[in-house]
Design an enzyme around this catalytic site. Structure first.
Site, PDB file in Angstrom:
ATOM      1  N   SER A 294     -42.175 127.345  21.220  1.00 66.20           N
ATOM      2  CA  SER A 294     -42.159 128.813  21.205  1.00 66.20           C
ATOM      3  C   SER A 294     -42.185 129.433  22.591  1.00 66.20           C
ATOM      4  CB  SER A 294     -43.351 129.337  20.394  1.00 66.20           C
ATOM      5  OG  SER A 294     -43.200 129.003  19.034  1.00 66.20           O
TER       6      SER A 294
ATOM      7  N   GLU B 257     -56.600  91.113  69.989  1.00 67.41           N
ATOM      8  CA  GLU B 257     -55.359  90.401  69.693  1.00 67.41           C
ATOM      9  C   GLU B 257     -55.048  89.249  70.635  1.00 67.41           C
ATOM     10  OE1 GLU B 257     -53.305  91.054  66.937  1.00 67.41           O
ATOM     11  OE2 GLU B 257     -55.132  92.157  66.439  1.00 67.41           O
TER      12      GLU B 257
END
Length: 719
Positions: A422, A133
């Protein structure tokens, strides 16, 4: 007489030598004559003039800019808090979820692993961040003109604007971005936290300009190591991990102080694009990015050639907890069951213990995948959902759809409200049994017409268009006979059926007409599964639950505890035991035979809506309850699918895997051989008690009899 004013003399005075001199002093010296410009002088004069003007403007402008920068730096310096306050920049807290055995399986919110400094992190991590960085971090004053110029040149060569793409920012400038130049996020801004952070990172010229005095203020306020510490704590590293301590635990399950070079390089490599490079998203891409950082560490002298090669040969891999990608739907559901201020809107770090069983979760996901791969045509967009729970309502597994990855998806197990068909019928039989009916009582299955006010004649039919006449209740349920169920519901009372279903946990509005018995109402899969759990545990209602305890990180005392989902009794234990037996016949010889588990007894009920938009199978063993729903999200009718087909097979594949290695547990049901209806006992007729003989009234003798009596009486001396 007034004295006359002395006149101001401007005349010269007489000098001692006789010469006259001015009163104001000696005469000015004679001005030297200007040199005459030559031809070149006239040619170069505009250039030199412009240089002098430019120089005058430049130094004055430089002084002005320096004063402005100094003032802005001082202003920012005064507003900077201490390092600890800047390290945790989350607007909300995190939720870490543990399964039933205490192992982490999911995270929500922004996880923060606690404050770290450069002294208590791995030196490999510190070197990886600096190498990738900002290699001049310890040599600049917060801004690197060389880095900015190089980034602008790279951006222009790539066809972008000078400030688009790489910005050449130092770590100090990146900290300024992370701090959003001192502005904190607030929900009152009207935008999400992600949108706020994206705006803070926009690479506009004006934002770059504002970064400079803020970076200078950071350099004045903190040491280099303190600035780096803020960066290590504040950077977002994907998967909800805020800071390297949280990311170390999230991806590798280890302390940030124990990171090796390969792990450090992978974490540092996430900084440019955390979501893109996250190893949970694509491990190979994260490893390749980590290799790039390792080369930078070697080139800058942080790694020897031997250490570099070893790190390349053994790249970082995810921990077991990070590798597993199960329970996303369950985690989302549990987040919605707890209080918002401790779950979705928490500002604290929360530890949540749940009922999830990772083995069962994996079993359900594998079962669903297996059936769709082997039994469903390729390219089908049909969906399915699965819920597995214990008899007390503790949810052990949940699959909310075929795509099990990620979070925040539509959960068909808890959010899809569908017609039950059902699969609703057991509640009709439960109500009848609770009122005194028996499993072997008879009901007529035949043509039926019911006048429904406002709707006309309601005439249900069976699935196969046939009628079976007089059948017992067990056969009627096993065959899922519609007219028998409606007759039983009408005889029992719709209000009673509705109350039984509601008390078992069906919270949706239930139909008011005779179609109630055939599942015309809607419900969710988790409601239906919880209601069946109530049948399994002897007729006591159940509330499905997934949260067992909740505490704040670092504290031992639980804020919430949840031990069971058992509620009130709905039907008698005897009625429940009869119903379990009847439902077992559904699996053994009825519509649910494809759900058979071999020697392990099982009970359940199929369900298919009249339009074939929904297919269900919900059932249980002596240990667990499971529900399966199948259909399309857009309500497209299923093709050739009934509840006794693919849903029953998904249920079977799930339960086979769930029960692997478990002993067989019998179902809590009656034994029909001992419960058969007995003829009434023969009672001996009571022996009649002797009755006193009734005396006949005396008959009056006739004349001949009277003469004979008189003669005989005279002879024997009697009257």
């Amino acid at each position: 007489m007034a004295k006359p004013r002395k006149a101001r003399s401007t005349a010269a005075k007489q000098a001692p030598d006789g010469k006259r001199t001015s009163r104001r002093g000696p005469p000015p010296a004679k001005r030297a004559a200007k040199p005459r410009r030559g031809l070149w002088g006239w040619i170069l004069w505009p250039v030199t003039f412009l240089i002098r003007v430019a120089w005058a403007l430049a130094w004055r402008g430089a002084v002005t800019v320096a004063l402005i920068v100094a003032g802005a730096t001082a202003y920012n310096y005064v507003g900077l808090p201490d390092m600890a306050s800047l390290s945790d920049g989350r607007a909300r807290g995190s939720v870490t979820m543990l399964d039933r055995s205490g192992e982490v399986f999911a995270w929500r919110g922004d996880n923060f692993g606690g404050l770290v400094t450069t002294d208590n992190v791995s030196p490999h991590l510190k070197h990886a961040v600096i190498a990738s960085e900002d290699k001049r971090f310890y040599r600049h004053l917060g801004v690197s003109p060389r880095g900015i110029a190089g980034a602008m040149r790279t951006n222009l060569r790539s066809g972008r604007g000078p400030f688009s793409g790489g910005g050449g920012s130092t770590i100090t400038q990146q900290v300024a971005k992370l701090l959003c130049l001192g502005n904190d996020y607030s929900p009152t801004l009207g935008i999400s936290e992600a949108e706020f952070e994206a705006d803070c990172r926009r690479g506009t010229v004006w934002r770059k300009v504002k970064e400079i005095p803020y970076a200078f203020a950071l350099e004045l306020k903190f040491t280099k190591d303190e600035i780096l510490s803020i960066y290590l704590n504040r950077a977002y590293l994907g998967a909800g991990a805020r800071g390297f301590a949280a990311a170390s635990q999230r991806y590798f399950g280890t302390s940030v102080a124990r990171l090796n070079p390969a792990q450090s390089a992978m974490l540092s490599g996430l900084l440019p694009a955390p979501s893109y490079y996250a190893p949970t998203s694509n491990l190979k891409r994260a490893q390749d990015r980590g290799a790039t950082v390792l080369r930078l560490m070697r080139d800058q002298g942080y790694l020897s050639s031997a250490d570099f090669q070893q790190a390349l040969d053994t790249p970082a891999t995810l921990s077991a907890a990070a590798r597993q990608d199960t329970g996303g739907y369950f985690a989302d559901w549990v987040m919605g069951t707890g209080p918002d201020f401790l779950t979705r809107e928490t500002t604290e770090d929360v530890i949540m213990r749940t009922t999830l069983d990772k083995d069962m979760q994996r079993a359900a996901e594998e079962a669903l995948g297996f059936v769709f791969e082997t039994k469903v045509r390729a390219g089908s967009e049909a969906q399915a959902a699965i819920v597995v729970m214990s008899a007390d309502g503790a949810v052990r597994a949940m699959v909310g759809g075929r795509n099990t990855r990620g979070a925040g998806q539509f959960n068909r197990a808890t959010q899809a409200v569908r017609q039950t068909g059902s699969s609703f019928k057991p509640f009709v039989y439960a109500a009848a049994l609770d009122l005194g009916k028996r499993f072997d009582d008879r009901v007529f299955d035949g043509p039926l017409q019911i006048q429904v006010p406002g709707s006309g004649i309601y005439a249900p039919e069976n699935y196969d268009k046939k009628f079976y006449g007089e059948v017992d209740l067990t056969e009627a349920l096993a065959r899922s006979l519609n007219t028998a169920a409606v007759r039983l519901s009408e005889a029992t009372g719709r209000d009673i059926v509705r109350k039984v279903a509601t008390d078992f946990g069906i919270e949706s509005d239930l139909a008011a007409g005779p179609a109630l018995a055939l599942g015309a109402s809607e419900s969710t899969l988790i409601e239906m599964t919880g209601a069946y759990a109530g049948i399994l545990n002897g007729g006591t209602s159940v509330t499905p639950y997934g949260l067992t305890s909740l505490r704040l990180r670092g504290e031992d005392q639980a804020l919430l505890d949840h031990e069971t989902g058992l509620g009130e009794r709905v039907i008698t234990d005897q009625a429940a035991r009869q119903l379990v037996y009847m439902m077992s016949r559904v699996v053994e010889s009825g519509t649910g035979t494809r759900a058979k588990l071999g020697d392990r007894p099982a009970a359940g009920k199929t369900g298919t809506t009249s339009s074939y938009r929904d297919a269900w199978f919900v059932g249980f063993t002596g240990d667990y309850v499971a529900g399966v729903w199948m259909g399309y999200d857009d309500n497209t009718p299923l093709t050739g699918v009934t509840g006794g087909g693919l849903p029953a097979e998904i249920w079977r594949e799930t339960m086979v895997r769930v029960h692997d290695g478990l002993p067989v547990t019998p179902l809590p049901m009656i034994d029909p051989r001992t419960e058969m209806r007995r003829p009434p006992p023969q009672v001996a007729a009571p022996r009649p008690s002797p009755q006193p003989q009734r005396q006949q009234p005396a008959r009056e003798p006739d004349l001949a009899e009277r003469i004979l009596q008189d003669v005989l009486g005279g002879i024997f001396g009697r009257n």
